[in-house]
Design a protein around this motif. Structure first.
Motif, PDB file in Angstrom:
ATOM      1  N   GLN A  84       0.641  -1.247   0.083  1.00 21.10           N
ATOM      2  CA  GLN A  84       0.138  -0.169  -0.246  1.00 21.10           C
ATOM      3  C   GLN A  84       0.927   1.346   0.038  1.00 21.10           C
ATOM      4  N   SER A  85       0.290   2.406  -0.334  1.00 19.88           N
ATOM      5  CA  SER A  85       0.634   3.586  -0.468  1.00 19.88           C
ATOM      6  C   SER A  85      -0.128   4.553   0.197  1.00 19.88           C
ATOM      7  N   ASP A  86      -0.047   5.826   0.294  1.00 18.19           N
ATOM      8  CA  ASP A  86      -0.821   6.639   0.834  1.00 18.19           C
ATOM      9  C   ASP A  86      -2.056   6.754   0.312  1.00 18.19           C
ATOM     10  N   LYS A  87      -2.047   6.382  -1.060  1.00 17.83           N
ATOM     11  CA  LYS A  87      -3.508   6.618  -1.940  1.00 17.83           C
ATOM     12  C   LYS A  87      -4.188   5.440  -2.377  1.00 17.83           C
ATOM     13  N   PHE A  88      -3.330   4.288  -2.410  1.00 15.33           N
ATOM     14  CA  PHE A  88      -3.606   3.095  -2.929  1.00 15.33           C
ATOM     15  C   PHE A  88      -3.318   1.695  -1.996  1.00 15.33           C
ATOM     16  N   MET A  89      -4.287   0.812  -2.028  1.00 18.68           N
ATOM     17  CA  MET A  89      -3.977  -0.398  -1.481  1.00 18.68           C
ATOM     18  C   MET A  89      -3.872  -1.219  -2.671  1.00 18.68           C
ATOM     19  N   LYS A  90      -2.797  -2.018  -2.822  1.00 23.67           N
ATOM     20  CA  LYS A  90      -2.385  -2.697  -4.023  1.00 23.67           C
ATOM     21  C   LYS A  90      -2.454  -4.265  -3.907  1.00 23.67           C
ATOM     22  N   ILE A  91      -3.065  -4.878  -4.578  1.00 27.46           N
ATOM     23  CA  ILE A  91      -3.371  -6.308  -4.681  1.00 27.46           C
ATOM     24  C   ILE A  91      -2.609  -6.853  -5.915  1.00 27.46           C
ATOM     25  N   MET A 155      -5.376  -1.874  -8.384  1.00 26.49           N
ATOM     26  CA  MET A 155      -5.139  -0.600  -7.589  1.00 26.49           C
ATOM     27  C   MET A 155      -6.437  -0.062  -6.827  1.00 26.49           C
ATOM     28  N   LEU A 156      -6.564  -0.340  -5.509  1.00 23.14           N
ATOM     29  CA  LEU A 156      -7.934  -0.022  -4.875  1.00 23.14           C
ATOM     30  C   LEU A 156      -7.419   1.585  -4.257  1.00 23.14           C
ATOM     31  N   LYS A 157      -8.420   2.392  -4.734  1.00 19.60           N
ATOM     32  CA  LYS A 157      -8.139   3.952  -4.183  1.00 19.60           C
ATOM     33  C   LYS A 157      -8.734   4.132  -3.088  1.00 19.60           C
ATOM     34  N   LYS A 158      -7.765   4.189  -1.966  1.00 14.67           N
ATOM     35  CA  LYS A 158      -8.323   4.552  -0.568  1.00 14.67           C
ATOM     36  C   LYS A 158      -9.198   5.899  -0.405  1.00 14.67           C
ATOM     37  N   LYS A 159     -10.277   5.840   0.027  1.00 13.90           N
ATOM     38  CA  LYS A 159     -11.366   6.635   0.379  1.00 13.90           C
ATOM     39  C   LYS A 159     -10.643   7.776   1.321  1.00 13.90           C
ATOM     40  N   GLN A 160     -10.029   7.416   2.218  1.00 10.77           N
ATOM     41  CA  GLN A 160      -9.309   8.346   3.224  1.00 10.77           C
ATOM     42  C   GLN A 160      -7.614   8.188   2.919  1.00 10.77           C
ATOM     43  N   THR A 161      -7.253   9.152   2.209  1.00 10.36           N
ATOM     44  CA  THR A 161      -5.771   9.194   1.938  1.00 10.36           C
ATOM     45  C   THR A 161      -4.942   9.472   2.819  1.00 10.36           C
ATOM     46  N   GLY A 162      -3.712   8.327   3.109  1.00 15.87           N
ATOM     47  CA  GLY A 162      -2.779   8.706   3.990  1.00 15.87           C
ATOM     48  C   GLY A 162      -3.091   7.650   5.024  1.00 15.87           C
ATOM     49  N   LYS A 163      -4.388   7.190   5.248  1.00 19.76           N
ATOM     50  CA  LYS A 163      -4.767   6.234   6.308  1.00 19.76           C
ATOM     51  C   LYS A 163      -3.978   4.776   6.020  1.00 19.76           C
ATOM     52  N   THR A 164      -3.287   4.342   6.999  1.00 21.34           N
ATOM     53  CA  THR A 164      -2.763   3.147   6.749  1.00 21.34           C
ATOM     54  C   THR A 164      -3.580   1.732   7.169  1.00 21.34           C
ATOM     55  N   TRP A 165      -3.816   0.809   6.135  1.00 20.42           N
ATOM     56  CA  TRP A 165      -4.540  -0.380   6.404  1.00 20.42           C
ATOM     57  C   TRP A 165      -3.862  -1.449   7.258  1.00 20.42           C
TER      58      TRP A 165
END
Length: 229
Positions: A84-91, A155-165
């Protein structure tokens, strides 16, 4: 002896069963039976063509080609890597040969808390990756996929940018929580009391099968005590 029309109906019914099957072994067996019947249909049509008889309402000519589609079954990809990054969860879903598939055979549907990747006709197999109950909400319209060698990157765009899953799904979070609640044996207590506390905790946290097992053990223990054993 079954007619060509009857064999075709058998193939159609086996295909319906194949679509409903989930276990790989069952799918393989159904696919083998379908191929056997398709081969038998081909032989019958070739024999009829050689005899120049009427097939399905028209006469076969020597130049008529017989096309029989190969049976395919769907592989559910359950394991994947993630980052993951600040903006995306990557599968990262591994599908060997996926780069050779045409773009029209790949789709990925996104919702606020799920995604479903479908890849058709990869070396005569279909693949799907379905993940529901994501750990956090995503933005479906800003999510997408990329095809790489033997891999599809979702590439899953996080709704809440910057939040770590912490995890990919909520289910993983719940499983981890259950692990942290595993019963512990307190050596500082009286052995009987500590064992009783352990059994109570196992009963409270356990599933129906665990509860039935513990209940049975308690009943048997009381019966033995009642008989002075």
């Amino acid at each position: 002896m079954a007619t060509t029309e009857e064999l075709k109906k058998d193939v159609e019914e086996l295909r319906l069963l194949l679509e409903q099957a989930h276990r790989p072994k069952v799918k393989d067996l159904l696919a083998i039976d379908i191929r056997k019947l398709e081969t038998e249909i081909i032989h019958k049509l070739e024999q009829q063509k050689a005899e120049n008889v009427e097939v399905d309402g028209y006469k076969e000519s020597p130049s008529t080609k017989i096309a029989v589609s190969q049976a395919r079954y769907t592989v559910d990809v359950k394991e994947y890597a993630w980052d993951q990054s600040d903006k995306f969860m990557k599968i990262y879903a591994t599908i060997e040969g996926v780069e050779s598939v045409s773009e029209g055979n790949i789709t990925c549907d996104f919702t606020n808390r799920s995604f479903k990747l479908s890849v058709k006709d990869v070396k005569n197999k279909d693949y799907q990756v379905y993940v529901s109950n994501l750990f956090e909400d995503i933005e479906p319209k800003d999510s997408y996929y990329k095809v790489k060698t033997n891999t599809v990157l979702i590439m899953l765009k996080k709704k809440q940018t910057g939040k770590t899953w912490a995890y990919v799904t909520e289910k993983e979070n719940q499983s981890k929580a259950k692990e942290t609640k595993k019963p512990k044996y307190d050596e500082s207590k009286d052995p009987s009391d500590s064992l009783m506390d352990l059994m109570k905790q196992m009963y409270e946290d356990g599933d129906d099968e665990m509860k039935r097992t513990i209940q049975k053990a308690w009943v048997e223990s009381r019966e033995k005590q009642g008989h002075g054993i």
